[in-house]
Design a protein around this motif. Sequence first.
Motif, PDB file in Angstrom:
ATOM      1  N   PHE A  57      -4.074   0.749  -5.300  1.00 16.40           N
ATOM      2  CA  PHE A  57      -4.917   0.110  -4.283  1.00 16.40           C
ATOM      3  C   PHE A  57      -6.268   0.791  -4.225  1.00 16.40           C
ATOM      4  CE2 PHE A  57      -3.267  -3.045  -1.251  1.00 16.40           C
ATOM      5  CZ  PHE A  57      -2.039  -3.284  -1.830  1.00 16.40           C
ATOM      6  N   ILE A  58      -6.226   2.127  -4.124  1.00 18.27           N
ATOM      7  CA  ILE A  58      -7.477   2.865  -3.985  1.00 18.27           C
ATOM      8  C   ILE A  58      -8.344   2.650  -5.217  1.00 18.27           C
ATOM      9  CG2 ILE A  58      -8.470   5.173  -3.751  1.00 18.27           C
ATOM     10  CD1 ILE A  58      -6.094   5.893  -1.977  1.00 18.27           C
ATOM     11  N   TYR A 108       0.827  -1.213   0.000  1.00 16.00           N
ATOM     12  CA  TYR A 108       0.000   0.000   0.000  1.00 16.00           C
ATOM     13  C   TYR A 108       0.858   1.259   0.000  1.00 16.00           C
ATOM     14  CZ  TYR A 108      -3.705   3.285   1.310  1.00 16.00           C
ATOM     15  OH  TYR A 108      -4.590   4.337   1.327  1.00 16.00           O
ATOM     16  N   GLN A 162      -0.245   2.964  -3.399  1.00 19.71           N
ATOM     17  CA  GLN A 162      -1.480   3.573  -2.902  1.00 19.71           C
ATOM     18  C   GLN A 162      -2.550   3.826  -3.943  1.00 19.71           C
ATOM     19  OE1 GLN A 162      -0.740   7.371  -1.156  1.00 19.71           O
ATOM     20  NE2 GLN A 162       0.640   6.290   0.224  1.00 19.71           N
ATOM     21  N   ILE A 210      -9.577  -1.244  -5.241  1.00 17.66           N
ATOM     22  CA  ILE A 210     -10.593  -1.600  -4.256  1.00 17.66           C
ATOM     23  C   ILE A 210     -11.887  -0.842  -4.536  1.00 17.66           C
ATOM     24  CG2 ILE A 210     -11.182  -1.555  -1.805  1.00 17.66           C
ATOM     25  CD1 ILE A 210      -8.247  -2.130  -1.240  1.00 17.66           C
TER      26      ILE A 210
END
Lengths: 293, 269
Positions: free
Chosen positions: B258-259, B251, B255, B262
């Motif tokens: 990931f954001i 992460y 980042q 998800i």
Amino acid sequence: MNLKRNKVLLLFLIPGLILYSIFFIIPTINAVIYSFTDWDGLSPDYNIVGFDNYINILTNDSIFLKAMGNNLKFMLFVLIFQTGFSLLFALFLIKNTKTNVFLRALYFFPTILSSVSVAFIWSFVYDPNIGILNTILGYLNLEFLQQSWLGNQNIAIYSVAVTQVWFHTGQMLVIFVAGLQAIPKDLYEVANIEGASRWQRFRYVTWPMIAPSATIVMAYTTIQSFKAFDLIFAMTRGGPNYSTEILATLIYTTAFRSFEFGYASAESVLFMIIIAIITVLQFRILRASKVQE
Amino acid sequence: MRIIRFILLTLFALVVIIPMMIVVLTTFKSTSEVFSNILGLPSSLSFKNYVSIFTEQPMSRYFLNSVIVTFFSVTLTLLFASLIAYSVTRMFGWIGVIIFSLFTLGMMVPAQVNMIPLYQLVYNLGLTNSLLGLILVNIAVTMPVAIFIITGFMKSIPKSLFEAATIDGASEFKMYYKIAIPLSLPSIAATAIFLCVMHWNDLLYPLLFITNNDYKTLPLALLEFQGEYATNYPLLFTGVLIASAPMILAYLFLQRYFIAGITAGSVKG
């Protein structure tokens, strides 16, 4: 030519479709079949009992009703606070400045943790003796607020709900930010020229334009709160005295602790129906409110 | 207004940071120190808890199991799902629509609905206490979301690309891996991250199928530490940190992905 192409393309489906059929479709159908039996999961034979399980659950099972009530309390609490906080913070963090991007990433962080980890962290927050929350309340001379946060039957479900909000607000915030950033700037310019107040700008520009994101956030939050099995199982196992039992954990307990597979299957079919009804209702309501705008 | 904004943003940041900080600090404390000094810094930087969790528990075994299960579940889901997405995108007539609906309907069914028959099936196949059983179930369960995301993306690839390739004599399989896959890579990467987080953190299926230490994954192992160590928070949190470390590290560097990943998973799922 088209048929030949379809034939080749059908081959592409094979591995996925086989796995999906064996490990998803057939078990789902079997859940419905088991729900009409009194199977205990251990013995080789069972009796067909018709709708007995369903009748029992709906007329004679106070724990199922309690779990459903808990589920609704949990859902409403999470829905209100998670949607509220994530929208408020999204409004604060809409611009892509460095600080804002950092804060969004920070708020998002809990989402990547496992429910078990989050459950442990919050068990420590809520620990009645050495917990972070009671210790901080002690420092602030607010001893009268100190609680056995997970041990008190009246508030345990809300304590878990707070954890759920902590867990997923950052995730919902990101969806709202994307929705807010897609609103055309000229709409706000027009509103400014017309002398709209801050609240009017929110009410008549932002809110109608954010409705699609709000639909997604609320639908997802609802489903997520029904699926909070991992978190509740690791935090309280549904206790004390069923006060944090939700349908998902109740099905597990009925099946794998009491070995009533037939009965648990009936619970799970009802669970599926409840989720379907809520999803449909939610889309109806949100669609209706969108048309009115 | 600006002051309220500042206060609220800071408060929420603290609510996220403080528990995490305390988790990290607690891993360096002894049990007695936790009682006397709950929020403060540890008296010394002792790695005793890390040493004891690795010596008392087959931690590296659990870790490896989690890596194996996550890796194969994610790659195979992506492989099968992208094949189906391609097929559904390219297929003529109603078959594609039916297949696609069959999978998307699966997104509506919560895991607890079919877990009882699924347990029975895995048990009858002799796949309890095996990583293979976990992987097969994981693939079947996450395929709907993966297909949903990837199909949405593949549908946006211009049809003319495939037509041109067909005229040049490319086979369907060649078009799948030379055109469809490279062009939908962003959605595949997003799905990959979403699935990684999901499988790495999953508790339900290991809880159902695994009882033998040799096959436990990290979340299940952690859950059982709770029974063993009760309120020995230093050891529990050491376990939490070790189990979360790969995701936290990833992460820190990825980042944005990931954001995005998800979020794609939650919007579609």
